[in-house]
Motif scaffolding. Structure first.
Motif, PDB file in Angstrom:
ATOM      1  N   ALA A 104      36.238  14.653  36.401  1.00  0.00           N
ATOM      2  CA  ALA A 104      37.365  15.052  37.240  1.00  0.00           C
ATOM      3  C   ALA A 104      37.597  16.558  37.157  1.00  0.00           C
ATOM      4  O   ALA A 104      37.835  17.211  38.174  1.00  0.00           O
ATOM      5  CB  ALA A 104      38.617  14.294  36.832  1.00  0.00           C
ATOM      6  N   LYS A 105      37.505  17.119  35.960  1.00  0.00           N
ATOM      7  CA  LYS A 105      37.705  18.560  35.784  1.00  0.00           C
ATOM      8  C   LYS A 105      36.662  19.354  36.558  1.00  0.00           C
ATOM      9  O   LYS A 105      36.973  20.397  37.141  1.00  0.00           O
ATOM     10  CB  LYS A 105      37.642  18.933  34.302  1.00  0.00           C
ATOM     11  N   ASP A 106      35.424  18.857  36.551  1.00  0.00           N
ATOM     12  CA  ASP A 106      34.364  19.544  37.293  1.00  0.00           C
ATOM     13  C   ASP A 106      34.695  19.628  38.778  1.00  0.00           C
ATOM     14  O   ASP A 106      34.554  20.677  39.402  1.00  0.00           O
ATOM     15  CB  ASP A 106      33.026  18.839  37.100  1.00  0.00           C
ATOM     16  N   LEU A 107      35.134  18.518  39.353  1.00  0.00           N
ATOM     17  CA  LEU A 107      35.470  18.517  40.783  1.00  0.00           C
ATOM     18  C   LEU A 107      36.704  19.369  41.070  1.00  0.00           C
ATOM     19  O   LEU A 107      36.759  20.074  42.077  1.00  0.00           O
ATOM     20  CB  LEU A 107      35.713  17.090  41.268  1.00  0.00           C
ATOM     21  N   ILE A 108      37.685  19.304  40.185  1.00  0.00           N
ATOM     22  CA  ILE A 108      38.925  20.053  40.398  1.00  0.00           C
ATOM     23  C   ILE A 108      38.651  21.548  40.399  1.00  0.00           C
ATOM     24  O   ILE A 108      39.132  22.285  41.265  1.00  0.00           O
ATOM     25  CB  ILE A 108      39.966  19.679  39.329  1.00  0.00           C
ATOM     26  N   LEU A 149      41.175  22.163  43.562  1.00  0.00           N
ATOM     27  CA  LEU A 149      42.160  21.153  43.953  1.00  0.00           C
ATOM     28  C   LEU A 149      43.489  21.388  43.247  1.00  0.00           C
ATOM     29  O   LEU A 149      43.539  21.957  42.162  1.00  0.00           O
ATOM     30  CB  LEU A 149      41.640  19.758  43.604  1.00  0.00           C
ATOM     31  N   THR A 150      44.551  20.936  43.888  1.00  0.00           N
ATOM     32  CA  THR A 150      45.882  21.052  43.298  1.00  0.00           C
ATOM     33  C   THR A 150      46.333  19.694  42.788  1.00  0.00           C
ATOM     34  O   THR A 150      45.797  18.648  43.175  1.00  0.00           O
ATOM     35  CB  THR A 150      46.905  21.562  44.329  1.00  0.00           C
ATOM     36  N   ALA A 151      47.319  19.716  41.923  1.00  0.00           N
ATOM     37  CA  ALA A 151      47.854  18.474  41.364  1.00  0.00           C
ATOM     38  C   ALA A 151      48.458  17.606  42.461  1.00  0.00           C
ATOM     39  O   ALA A 151      48.337  16.376  42.433  1.00  0.00           O
ATOM     40  CB  ALA A 151      48.891  18.796  40.302  1.00  0.00           C
ATOM     41  N   GLU A 152      49.092  18.230  43.439  1.00  0.00           N
ATOM     42  CA  GLU A 152      49.716  17.480  44.533  1.00  0.00           C
ATOM     43  C   GLU A 152      48.686  16.680  45.326  1.00  0.00           C
ATOM     44  O   GLU A 152      48.927  15.526  45.689  1.00  0.00           O
ATOM     45  CB  GLU A 152      50.456  18.433  45.455  1.00  0.00           C
ATOM     46  N   GLU A 153      47.540  17.303  45.600  1.00  0.00           N
ATOM     47  CA  GLU A 153      46.496  16.610  46.353  1.00  0.00           C
ATOM     48  C   GLU A 153      45.994  15.374  45.608  1.00  0.00           C
ATOM     49  O   GLU A 153      45.796  14.313  46.202  1.00  0.00           O
ATOM     50  CB  GLU A 153      45.309  17.537  46.603  1.00  0.00           C
ATOM     51  N   SER A 175      47.387   8.561  38.768  1.00  0.00           N
ATOM     52  CA  SER A 175      48.655   8.368  38.074  1.00  0.00           C
ATOM     53  C   SER A 175      49.215   9.712  37.628  1.00  0.00           C
ATOM     54  O   SER A 175      48.470  10.654  37.348  1.00  0.00           O
ATOM     55  CB  SER A 175      48.462   7.447  36.870  1.00  0.00           C
ATOM     56  N   TYR A 176      50.528   9.777  37.556  1.00  0.00           N
ATOM     57  CA  TYR A 176      51.203  11.015  37.164  1.00  0.00           C
ATOM     58  C   TYR A 176      50.815  11.417  35.749  1.00  0.00           C
ATOM     59  O   TYR A 176      50.622  12.594  35.463  1.00  0.00           O
ATOM     60  CB  TYR A 176      52.724  10.826  37.270  1.00  0.00           C
ATOM     61  N   GLU A 177      50.684  10.434  34.859  1.00  0.00           N
ATOM     62  CA  GLU A 177      50.361  10.729  33.461  1.00  0.00           C
ATOM     63  C   GLU A 177      48.983  11.363  33.314  1.00  0.00           C
ATOM     64  O   GLU A 177      48.793  12.289  32.531  1.00  0.00           O
ATOM     65  CB  GLU A 177      50.428   9.441  32.625  1.00  0.00           C
ATOM     66  N   SER A 178      48.013  10.881  34.088  1.00  0.00           N
ATOM     67  CA  SER A 178      46.665  11.440  33.981  1.00  0.00           C
ATOM     68  C   SER A 178      46.605  12.861  34.530  1.00  0.00           C
ATOM     69  O   SER A 178      45.905  13.712  33.980  1.00  0.00           O
ATOM     70  CB  SER A 178      45.651  10.546  34.695  1.00  0.00           C
ATOM     71  N   GLN A 202      47.085  19.284  33.164  1.00  0.00           N
ATOM     72  CA  GLN A 202      47.805  20.268  33.968  1.00  0.00           C
ATOM     73  C   GLN A 202      47.335  21.687  33.743  1.00  0.00           C
ATOM     74  O   GLN A 202      47.478  22.544  34.607  1.00  0.00           O
ATOM     75  CB  GLN A 202      49.296  20.179  33.704  1.00  0.00           C
ATOM     76  N   ASN A 203      46.707  21.983  32.602  1.00  0.00           N
ATOM     77  CA  ASN A 203      46.307  23.358  32.316  1.00  0.00           C
ATOM     78  C   ASN A 203      45.117  23.843  33.152  1.00  0.00           C
ATOM     79  O   ASN A 203      44.862  25.028  33.185  1.00  0.00           O
ATOM     80  CB  ASN A 203      45.995  23.515  30.833  1.00  0.00           C
ATOM     81  N   ILE A 204      44.406  22.956  33.840  1.00  0.00           N
ATOM     82  CA  ILE A 204      43.257  23.407  34.629  1.00  0.00           C
ATOM     83  C   ILE A 204      43.617  23.680  36.092  1.00  0.00           C
ATOM     84  O   ILE A 204      42.814  24.226  36.817  1.00  0.00           O
ATOM     85  CB  ILE A 204      42.084  22.423  34.555  1.00  0.00           C
TER      86      ILE A 204
END
Length: 73
Positions: A41-45, A50-54, A61-64, A69-71
């Motif tokens: 997931a980090k690689d794609l983000i 990508l943003t957290a909102e997207e 899930s919000y928790e994941s 959040q730091n990336i």
């Protein structure tokens, strides 16, 4: 065109590379986060910016999302 390039094009090696759109990347990142595949997931983000909102809108899930959040930019 040289012999090698002609052979490569005839084999269709260039057709084997998948094309990923931004929408596909958002859906895949959300799926990876829900399945605890954080590195994928980090690689794609980071690749697509990508943003957290997207990702939240894609169904993660919000928790994941909060856990990584730091990336986000």
């Amino acid at each position: 065109m040289g012999k090698s390039k002609t052979r490569i094009l005839r084999k269709g090696i260039n057709n084997q590379i998948t094309k990923m759109t931004r929408e596909d990347a958002v859906a895949e990142a959300a799926k990876y986060l829900d399945n605890n595949l954080v590195n994928d997931a980090k690689d794609l983000i980071t690749m697509f910016g990508l943003t957290a909102e997207e990702i939240l809108e894609a169904g993660a899930s919000y928790e994941s999302v909060k856990a990584i959040q730091n990336i986000f930019i």
